[in-house]
Scaffold this active site. Sequence first.
Site, PDB file in Angstrom:
ATOM      1  N   ASP B  92      -7.768 -20.336 -57.057  1.00  0.00           N
ATOM      2  CA  ASP B  92      -7.332 -20.430 -55.663  1.00  0.00           C
ATOM      3  C   ASP B  92      -6.085 -21.323 -55.602  1.00  0.00           C
ATOM      4  O   ASP B  92      -5.620 -21.827 -56.629  1.00  0.00           O
ATOM      5  CB  ASP B  92      -8.467 -20.924 -54.772  1.00  0.00           C
ATOM      6  N   ASP B 265     -15.512 -14.106 -53.448  1.00  0.00           N
ATOM      7  CA  ASP B 265     -16.064 -15.245 -54.187  1.00  0.00           C
ATOM      8  C   ASP B 265     -16.861 -16.053 -53.202  1.00  0.00           C
ATOM      9  O   ASP B 265     -16.563 -16.052 -51.994  1.00  0.00           O
ATOM     10  CB  ASP B 265     -14.953 -16.138 -54.759  1.00  0.00           C
ATOM     11  N   CYS B 303     -36.781  -7.188 -59.314  1.00  0.00           N
ATOM     12  CA  CYS B 303     -35.566  -7.655 -59.993  1.00  0.00           C
ATOM     13  C   CYS B 303     -35.747  -7.677 -61.510  1.00  0.00           C
ATOM     14  O   CYS B 303     -36.822  -8.011 -62.006  1.00  0.00           O
ATOM     15  CB  CYS B 303     -35.229  -9.059 -59.475  1.00  0.00           C
ATOM     16  N   CYS B 305     -33.757  -9.541 -63.589  1.00  0.00           N
ATOM     17  CA  CYS B 305     -32.981 -10.650 -64.156  1.00  0.00           C
ATOM     18  C   CYS B 305     -33.818 -11.443 -65.158  1.00  0.00           C
ATOM     19  O   CYS B 305     -35.037 -11.321 -65.187  1.00  0.00           O
ATOM     20  CB  CYS B 305     -32.476 -11.568 -63.033  1.00  0.00           C
ATOM     21  N   CYS B 308     -36.674 -13.419 -63.346  1.00  0.00           N
ATOM     22  CA  CYS B 308     -37.794 -12.628 -62.830  1.00  0.00           C
ATOM     23  C   CYS B 308     -38.588 -11.969 -63.943  1.00  0.00           C
ATOM     24  O   CYS B 308     -39.761 -11.631 -63.765  1.00  0.00           O
ATOM     25  CB  CYS B 308     -37.291 -11.584 -61.833  1.00  0.00           C
ATOM     26  N   HIS B 334     -30.892 -16.086 -61.317  1.00  0.00           N
ATOM     27  CA  HIS B 334     -31.427 -15.033 -60.449  1.00  0.00           C
ATOM     28  C   HIS B 334     -30.462 -14.695 -59.319  1.00  0.00           C
ATOM     29  O   HIS B 334     -30.180 -13.520 -59.068  1.00  0.00           O
ATOM     30  CB  HIS B 334     -32.785 -15.422 -59.849  1.00  0.00           C
TER      31      HIS B 334
END
Lengths: 373, 373
Positions: B92, B265, B303, B305, B308, B334
Amino acid sequence: MAPFSFDVLARDGRARGGLLRTPHGEVETPVFMPVGTAGAVKAVLHRDLREMGARILLANTYHLMLRPGDELVARLGGLHGFTGWDGPFLTDSGGYQVFSLAALRRLDEEGVRFQSHIDGTAHLLSPERSMQVQQNLGADVAMAFDECPPGDAPRDVVAEATSRTTRWARRSRDAHRREDQWLFGIVQGGIHLDLREASARELLAIGFPGYAIGGLSVGEPKEGRDRVLEHLDPVLPEDKPRYLMGVGTPEDLVDSVARGVDMFDCVLPTRNARNGQLFTSQGRLAIRNARYKEDPRPPDPACGCPTCRTVSRAYLRHLHLANEMGAATLMSLHNLFYYLDMMRAMRQSIRLCRFAEWRRDTLRRLADGQDGP
Amino acid sequence: MAPFSFDVLARDGRARGGLLRTPHGEVETPVFMPVGTAGAVKAVLHRDLREMGARILLANTYHLMLRPGDELVARLGGLHGFTGWDGPFLTDSGGYQVFSLAALRRLDEEGVRFQSHIDGTAHLLSPERSMQVQQNLGADVAMAFDECPPGDAPRDVVAEATSRTTRWARRSRDAHRREDQWLFGIVQGGIHLDLREASARELLAIGFPGYAIGGLSVGEPKEGRDRVLEHLDPVLPEDKPRYLMGVGTPEDLVDSVARGVDMFDCVLPTRNARNGQLFTSQGRLAIRNARYKEDPRPPDPACGCPTCRTVSRAYLRHLHLANEMGAATLMSLHNLFYYLDMMRAMRQSIRLCRFAEWRRDTLRRLADGQDGP
C-alpha cells in the site's frame, strides 16, 4: 495384555539405545519429549511436530486439571481425542507444578491443598487424585505423585520429602487402574546419594515398569546431578526405562545419556525460542543481537529444519523485534528440530558404538561456539 | 517489456473473472490478498499460505519503512528475498496507516510529517518518498500516495483530499521508476458520487495500469459503498484491474465482486481469528461461547482446511482461553482458508455463468447462520 514393552537394543558405555512400545506407537530412545503444557506445544502445530520427528509429547496434569478440566478431556476422548495428537503422551504427576505455580499450598500426608493460579479455586492433589486425573487424561505413561522439595532445601527436609514420595508412590500404585497406561515411579532425594539410593530401592520394592529421576534441574550444581545419575545407574534395573524429568540444555542431554538416561522433557527449546534464543550446532544465538540485523544466513547453516531452509537471521530478528507470532513459531520449530535431531544423532552413534566420539566432538563444538555462530 | 498483464477472461453480470500476470507469478481474480503487515501474515507461516492457495500478499509500506527500514529490506533482496515469499506482493502507499497510526501528523501539499508510533522518530511520507520506499520494498504492485480523509469528514474536506490525491498521484507517477513494478492509482471521494467520478477521471487522464478504490470501509454505510462501486463501474476501464482497499466481510466481498471488483485485502480473517471469531459456511462462530465447551465438531463441518480436518471446537476454545498461540494459528488458518476458498468458488461460478445463483445461496446461508452454526 497391554501393548507395552521396553527393550534395550544397543549399548555403548553406559549409554543405551532402546525401543519403547505404547498403545499409540513406538518410541526410539534416548528420546526428547516436547512439552505441551496445556495440551499443545506452544506456537507449534502437531503436524509440524510429526514432520520433525517428535514421537511422544508431555502434557501437564496440573494445568489440564484446572483448565479445561480432566473430566472434560475424558469425555472428549482423553488427550489423544481432545488434542488430535495420535502418538504417545506422557503426563507428569502435577507435583512439581503445584509446588512451583499454585498459591496458598498446604501440604500434609494426605496431599497438597492449593488455590488455582488461574482463578483462585480450591483444589487437592493427592496420590489418589493425581491418578484419577491422569487416568482421565489417558496418557500412555503416567507418573506417581511425588513431593518435589526446592533445590536448596536442607537435608532433613529432602529426607522427609523422599520418604513421603515413597509412601505416595505406593498409594499411587494402589489407586492406578488403567491397563492401557504405564505408571512410572519418581526417585527423589536431592543431591544426597544415600537418599537417592534409598528412594530408588523403595520404589523398586513397590515395582514400576519405569523410573523417573525427579527433583533435578531445580538449581543444583551440574556436578551434583551427574553424581546422582552415576550413583543411580547400577541401582536402577537395566531393562526398565529411565526418565530424567525437566532436563535440560543440549549439553545436559548428552551428558545424561552418557549416564544411562533414556527419556527427557524440557521447556528450554520452546521457551528460549519465544525469548529469541536459538540452539545451533555452533552454540547459542540471541536473535536480538545487532550483529544479525542484516545477516542473510539462516540461523544455522548446517541445519535442515523448515526455518533454516527458508528464512534469514535478519528476517527472524525483524519478526522477533516486531513481536510477530511467526517469530515464536519459526524459532520454536528450529529449536525443537535441533533437540530432536540431536537425539537422532545420539541414537545412531550408540547403535554404531561411536557415542563417546560423537559426544566429545559435539560438546567441543558447543563449547567453541559459546559466543554464537 | 515488463512481464505484466491483466485480462478479463470471463464475465457474469458485472462480475469479472480475470488473470493478473506479475514477475512473481500469475493471480486469478477476483482475489483476496492476506495482509502481511510487517512482512508476515500474523500467526501463519508462508508455507501454509501457499498450501491454502494464497497467491499474492499485501505488505504495509508504513510499517516496513519504520521497521526494519526499506533500505535494509532492499539490501536483503526486497520483500521477496527478505521474507522468503516468492509469489507476488502488493504494497500500500502508507497513506492510510499514517493517518490512522502515526502521532503528531502535519499534512501539507508536500506530504505528511509524522512521528513513528514505534519510537517517536520524525518521518516524512510524500508521493516521492512513498515511491522511494515502495521501490526499495520491491513489491510487484505499488500504490500511488493518497490522502485518505476520515469516513465522517465533511464534503469540503473530502473534496480537498480528493484533489490533493490527484496531484499526489501525478507526482507518484513521475517519481516511479521501476519497470518490474506496476503502480496503481487510488480513487478517493468518500461517498460523494461526483467526487468519486472526478477522481477516477483525473486518474484515468494520468493513466495507470490498475485502479484502487480507497477510503471505503472507514465507517461509511454499506449502501454508500455499494453506490460508489456501481457508479464507478462504467467509469473505470473494463480492461484494468480494480482493487477495493481494506474490504471486508465475506458478504462485502461477494457484493463487491457483483459490482465489478477484482482485488481485495483485509485484516478481518486474521484479526478476528486472534479474537476467537471464526467465519464459517453457516455464519460466524465465537469460540469463547460456553456452548462450544464440549463440542467435538470441527469449527465448520463443511470445511476442508487443516484446522477443521484435525481439531474440535472444544479444543480450540480451550487453547483460546488458555492464551495458547496455537489458537491464533489454527483459527487464522481456518479464516484465511474460508476467504480463499470463497474466492475460488466465486471465480468458478463466474466462469460457469452461475455467479448470481451462487451469490444468492451464499448470502442466504450466511444470513440464516447469524447466530452461528
